[in-house]
Design an enzyme around this catalytic site. Structure first.
Site, PDB file in Angstrom:
ATOM      1  CG  HIS A   4     -20.865 -12.673 -11.370  1.00  0.00           C
ATOM      2  ND1 HIS A   4     -20.549 -12.186 -10.125  1.00  0.00           N
ATOM      3  CD2 HIS A   4     -19.737 -13.276 -11.815  1.00  0.00           C
ATOM      4  CE1 HIS A   4     -19.297 -12.493  -9.828  1.00  0.00           C
ATOM      5  NE2 HIS A   4     -18.783 -13.150 -10.845  1.00  0.00           N
TER       6      HIS A   4
ATOM      7  CG  ASP B 255      -6.364  -9.159  -2.029  1.00  0.00           C
ATOM      8  OD1 ASP B 255      -5.655 -10.145  -2.285  1.00  0.00           O
ATOM      9  OD2 ASP B 255      -7.493  -8.960  -2.546  1.00  0.00           O
TER      10      ASP B 255
ATOM     11  CD  GLU C 130     -17.526 -10.538 -12.267  1.00  0.00           C
ATOM     12  OE1 GLU C 130     -17.105 -10.179 -11.155  1.00  0.00           O
ATOM     13  OE2 GLU C 130     -17.035 -11.474 -12.915  1.00  0.00           O
TER      14      GLU C 130
ATOM     15  CG  HIS D 243     -10.406 -10.701  -1.987  1.00  0.00           C
ATOM     16  ND1 HIS D 243      -9.691 -10.990  -3.114  1.00  0.00           N
ATOM     17  CD2 HIS D 243     -11.705 -10.863  -2.311  1.00  0.00           C
ATOM     18  CE1 HIS D 243     -10.513 -11.333  -4.088  1.00  0.00           C
ATOM     19  NE2 HIS D 243     -11.751 -11.254  -3.633  1.00  0.00           N
TER      20      HIS D 243
ATOM     21  CG  ASP E  31     -16.617 -16.113 -13.391  1.00  0.00           C
ATOM     22  OD1 ASP E  31     -16.839 -15.295 -14.299  1.00  0.00           O
ATOM     23  OD2 ASP E  31     -16.426 -15.786 -12.204  1.00  0.00           O
TER      24      ASP E  31
HETATM   25  C1  3MF Z   1     -15.947 -14.104  -8.411  1.00  0.00           C
HETATM   26  C2  3MF Z   1     -15.606 -12.696  -8.420  1.00  0.00           C
HETATM   27  C3  3MF Z   1     -14.691 -12.241  -7.339  1.00  0.00           C
HETATM   28  C4  3MF Z   1     -15.252 -11.079  -6.607  1.00  0.00           C
HETATM   29  C5  3MF Z   1     -14.304 -10.625  -5.561  1.00  0.00           C
HETATM   30  C6  3MF Z   1     -14.799  -9.471  -4.749  1.00  0.00           C
HETATM   31  C7  3MF Z   1     -12.483 -12.804  -8.032  1.00  0.00           C
HETATM   32  O1  3MF Z   1     -16.582 -14.516  -9.545  1.00  0.00           O
HETATM   33  O2  3MF Z   1     -16.031 -11.958  -9.282  1.00  0.00           O
HETATM   34  O3  3MF Z   1     -13.469 -11.846  -7.931  1.00  0.00           O
HETATM   35  O4  3MF Z   1     -15.521 -10.028  -7.457  1.00  0.00           O
HETATM   36  O5  3MF Z   1     -14.066 -11.704  -4.728  1.00  0.00           O
HETATM   37  O6  3MF Z   1     -15.975  -9.759  -4.128  1.00  0.00           O
HETATM   38 MG    MG Z   2     -16.280  -9.818  -9.442  1.00  0.00          MG
END
Ligand code: 3MF
Ligand code: MG
Length: 346
Positions: A215, A54, A212, A51, A250
């Site tokens: 997701h 970070d 992901e 990020h 999640d």
């Molecule tokens: C949220 C995520 C995030 C993103 C990250 C990079 C904590 O569900 O998956 O990780 O991957 O912010 O975009």
């Molecule tokens: Mg992610």
């Protein structure tokens, strides 16, 4: 098979966490980012996901010069450890000015903040020699569907992509779709939405997606099909491999931990699509469970990486001719039994 891909792996510093969750505080001692960088190579990882904060903590309170000085220090730290920054993502979900989202907020001042922050994120990415910006559109959505004009919200997202493409002709944008959490209803819930935005943008070749696994599962979709869709359009910028046990919060479980066959199919699709052959990373986004003791905790990372590599072996050692024959004869029952026996080690 011609030249099997030698995969390289990445994770983000947030994947080594202290175990705090919405119901309880941290249970492990903090481990500074600088110390985390030294862990990557020994654990088998060379890519770092970032990020913006970070890289530069507290960046909103710094002058542009101070921000770039700090980014330069991180660039040197990465070089010292032989690490590559995979992407930088603007964190547009922490600041009070992002409570209603960033680019789609109903407040013009908050949208302005989101855009300023996005430019800073791009400046930071350039300062550490990173060419990819990830947009996880965390709060671009609503808890009350009547709260925003969704058509206008999608136009605003497209305008943001175009403004980013104009601002930095050397970067790619990878949209990381997610259907819910932290908002109830998110805009851009699937890779299909992300790819449509990419094609609508002024430079489709520079807008891709990051998928992901969890997701896709939270959207009720199969992650391997989502990946195949992106690959078919040459729009898979990266992946966040992990797993998810049903439609809950999640979870970011270890890759393959909830559904090994679904994990195998993600690996199969990535292998068949030539993913990684142009240096794309196998990114992980896995959570360190609260029960794990020690500091730092890293077993979830090495275990997920090992499971991925074991599944690559499984894919490569599969009887590919048999799979083709069973597809052609449409004996899908035999195909399923073969796959499951193969996964069981028969
Ligand atoms: C949220 C995520 C995030 C993103 C990250 C990079 C904590 O569900 O998956 O990780 O991957 O912010 O975009
Ligand atoms: Mg992610």
């Amino acid at each position: 098979m011609s030249n099997p891909t030698a995969y390289r792996f990445s994770f983000g510093p947030w994947n080594i966490s202290e175990g705090g969750d919405p119901f309880g505080p941290e249970v492990r001692s903090a481990f500074p980012h600088e110390a985390k960088f030294a862990l990557y190579r020994p654990l088998g990882f060379e890519g770092v996901q970032f990020h913006d904060d970070d890289v530069v903590p507290g960046l909103d309170d710094l002058s542009p010069e101070a921000m770039l000085t700090k980014a330069g220090e991180v660039k040197a730290m990465l070089a010292n450890q032989g690490l590559i920054p995979e992407f930088v993502a603007p964190r547009l979900w922490f600041d009070p000015r992002t409570v209603d989202g960033g680019y789609t907020s109903n407040s013009a001042a908050d949208r302005e903040y989101a855009w300023d922050r996005t430019r800073k994120c791009i400046d930071i990415a350039r300062a550490i020699d990173c060419k990819a910006i990830v947009l996880w559109l965390a709060r671009e959505g609503t808890y009350f569907r009547e709260a925003k004009d969704a058509r206008l919200a999608y136009q605003r997202l497209l305008e943001t992509l175009n403004a980013m493409l104009d601002y930095a002709p050397d970067i790619e944008i990878w949209i990381e779709p997610k259907p819910n959490e932290p908002t109830d209803l998110a805009y851009v819930p699937t890779i299909g939405h992300a790819v449509a935005l990419a094609y609508a943008s002024k430079d489709p070749s520079r807008v891709k997606g990051l998928i992901e696994s969890a997701h896709a599962l939270l959207a009720g979709l199969d992650p391997s099909d989502e990946m195949a869709f992106a690959l078919a359009h040459d729009k898979l910028g990266s992946v966040h491999l992990n797993d998810q046990n049903g439609l809950k919060y999640d979870q970011d479980k270890n890759f393959g931990a909830a559904n090994l066959r679904a994990a195998f199919n993600q690996v199969r699709v990535l292998e068949e699509g030539g993913y990684g052959s142009r240096g794309e990373f196998i990114g992980l986004d896995v959570k360190a469970v609260r029960t794990q003791t020690g500091s730092p905790v890293t077993a979830h990372l090495t275990n997920s990486r090992e499971i991925f590599l074991r599944l690559v072996e499984k894919y490569r050692s599969m009887d590919h001719a048999l799979v083709v024959a069973l597809r052609e004869s449409r004996d899908y029952e035999a195909l399923e039994l073969y796959i499951i026996k193969h996964l069981l080690g028969d």
